[in-house]
Design a protein around this motif. Structure first.
Motif, PDB file in Angstrom:
ATOM      1  N   TYR A   1       0.848  -1.192   0.000  1.00  0.00           N
ATOM      2  CA  TYR A   1       0.000   0.000   0.000  1.00  0.00           C
ATOM      3  C   TYR A   1       0.882   1.241   0.000  1.00  0.00           C
ATOM      4  CZ  TYR A   1      -2.900  -3.752   1.819  1.00  0.00           C
ATOM      5  OH  TYR A   1      -3.532  -4.952   2.001  1.00  0.00           O
TER       6      TYR A   1
ATOM      7  N   GLN B   1      -5.853  -4.148   3.951  1.00  0.00           N
ATOM      8  CA  GLN B   1      -5.786  -4.112   5.417  1.00  0.00           C
ATOM      9  C   GLN B   1      -4.979  -2.931   5.943  1.00  0.00           C
ATOM     10  OE1 GLN B   1      -4.231  -7.929   6.565  1.00  0.00           O
ATOM     11  NE2 GLN B   1      -6.061  -8.997   5.934  1.00  0.00           N
ATOM     12  N   ASP B   2      -4.582  -2.025   5.063  1.00  0.00           N
ATOM     13  CA  ASP B   2      -3.751  -0.909   5.465  1.00  0.00           C
ATOM     14  C   ASP B   2      -4.442  -0.080   6.540  1.00  0.00           C
ATOM     15  OD1 ASP B   2      -1.486   0.739   5.403  1.00  0.00           O
ATOM     16  OD2 ASP B   2      -2.416   2.094   3.952  1.00  0.00           O
TER      17      ASP B   2
ATOM     18  N   MET C   1     -10.330  -2.009   4.640  1.00  0.00           N
ATOM     19  CA  MET C   1      -9.502  -1.386   5.683  1.00  0.00           C
ATOM     20  C   MET C   1     -10.247  -1.258   7.020  1.00  0.00           C
ATOM     21  SD  MET C   1      -7.586   1.350   3.176  1.00  0.00           S
ATOM     22  CE  MET C   1      -7.041   2.449   4.461  1.00  0.00           C
TER      23      MET C   1
END
Length: 149
Positions: free
Chosen positions: A61, A90-91, A119
């Protein structure tokens, strides 16, 4: 940079706050919204200035919210509020979890209002979010936290 400039222009029409692209050496200020302006990661330094870094180079990311949140956890001693909005992947979840463990109030966008619930979902699954709210309620909560701090 083109996306960031357009986002900044749009945000400046949506809020009475000043929104700018973050530049190297900028400092965090009340009432100023800073948007990352490159594909490098925006990060806070120990002297409380912002800079861009390529590290971690292999992070998928770019720019990464995790990198920014982790730098806040490392250097910003005030207990503030962190918000994680809709987005893919998932950042931000790991960094938000770290901020929560340091006493920050953390908010993730709810699934119903998210275009992509990646996220915020990752943050919820990690128990990183104190609250899970739609955007309108996030705005109200931020105003409450500023006015009654």
């Amino acid at each position: 940079m083109q996306f960031s400039a357009g986002l900044v222009d749009w945000l400046n029409q949506q809020t009475p706050l000043t929104v700018k692209v973050a530049k190297i050496g900028d400092r965090l200020e009340k009432g100023i919204v800073l948007v990352a302006g490159t594909n490098d990661h925006l990060s806070l330094r120990s002297d409380f200035t912002l800079h861009y870094t390529k590290e971690p180079i292999d992070y998928p990311y770019r720019p990464s919210v995790n990198v920014f949140f982790k730098s806040l956890a490392q250097y910003w001693n005030h207990k503030e509020t962190a918000v994680l909005l809709t987005g893919m992947g998932q950042d931000g979840a790991e960094g938000m979890s770290l901020l929560r463990s340091r006493g920050w109030h953390t908010i993730a966008q709810d699934e119903k209002s998210s275009v992509v619930y990646g996220m915020p979902k990752a943050a919820v699954q990690l128990n990183a979010a104190v609250e899970v709210l739609p955007p309108e309620a996030i705005a109200d909560r931020l105003v409450q936290r500023v006015l009654f701090k």
